[in-house]
Scaffold this active site. Structure first.
Site: not given
Length: 271
Positions: A36, A38, A216
């Site tokens: 991922d 961001d 996240d």
């Protein structure tokens, strides 16, 4: 290749276990690295346009891309075009738009994964929610629409209530709401990051490899959930998620881990 338990410390010794670089590095030819962006690779900023790529990260990703024979991909809610703008001039294999599109190699054409664009009238109604309060930022991702309220945290409840009213007015609209870190994202239903990763893992050079995914946010949980199906490993960042093998505290720890993969890989190659 060893099972997950062989690649992280024993649970009773390290409840916040992260993957061990010196165990993974010799097996980069068997692993697919899925990341991922961001909040995982890059630190979160007040607005999506303020994120920046720290020095050395693109070089690290390119070296891992070479060491894995191309089996490294970014997995993001951002569009492929947006991903490329952030990492320019580098380009990487990627799953973009929460699984709506993908690029299997750095120099290949994008593949649309059966994801129709969001209805224009629906998008217009959702976009109007940004007028509820100064500080709400609208991001049109093509396949989805995101309402960021990091600069207007007081507006969170009003945003979700407004989205719920629109959904109640259009009960048959094929949309899905994705809550995230100070963002409410609305996308066309029928595809997710997980569906994109499943498709990616059927294609060379990812096919037959063991995925290692790091994410996240709530939207990454769909990928966490399918890792057992793919004999993969998942690690969360910034929060303790269920169904993962370990946890990184922040994106800088992820970047350090990726750099150490290369250091340890080089060490194992030396006589």
């Amino acid at each position: 290749m060893p099972v997950a338990e062989d690649l992280v410390p024993e649970e009773d010794e390290a409840p916040e276990a992260v993957p061990v670089p010196h165990l993974l590095a010799p097996r980069l030819n068997e692993i697919a690295i899925l990341l991922d962006i961001d909040g995982t690779l890059l630190d979160l900023m007040p607005t999506p346009r303020e994120v920046w790529v720290p020095p050395g990260l693109s070089e690290t990703l390119n070296r891992l891309l070479e060491r894995t024979s191309g089996a490294l991909a970014l997995v993001s809610g951002r569009s492929l075009n947006d991903i490329d703008l952030i990492f320019a001039p580098a380009e990487f294999p990627a799953v973009g738009g929460h699984g709506a599109e993908m690029r299997v190699t750095s120099d290949s054409e994008a593949i649309a994964a059966r994801a129709p664009p969001m209805d224009k009238e629906l998008k217009r109604r959702l976009a109007a929610i940004a007028r509820l309060s100064p500080g709400i930022l609208l991001e049109d991702k093509g396949y989805s629409l995101a309402l960021h309220y990091r600069l207007a945290p007081h507006a969170e409840k009003a945003i979700y209530e407004a989205v719920s009213l629109i959904r109640a007015d259009l009960p048959h609209a094929p949309i899905e709401v994705l809550p995230g870190k100070s963002v409410c994202e609305i996308k066309h239903s029928g595809f997710t990051k997980a569906s994109g990763v499943r498709e990616l893992m059927t294609r060379e050079p990812f096919k037959g490899r063991r995925p290692l995914f790091i994410g996240d946010d709530v939207t990454d949980e769909t990928v966490f959930a399918i890792m057992p199906d793919l004999n993969g490993l998942a690690f969360s960042v910034g929060r303790r998620s269920t169904g993962v093998a370990g946890h990184f505290d922040e994106p800088s720890d992820v970047r350090e881990f990726l750099a150490r993969l290369l250091d340890d890989e080089g060490a194992t190659a030396r006589p």
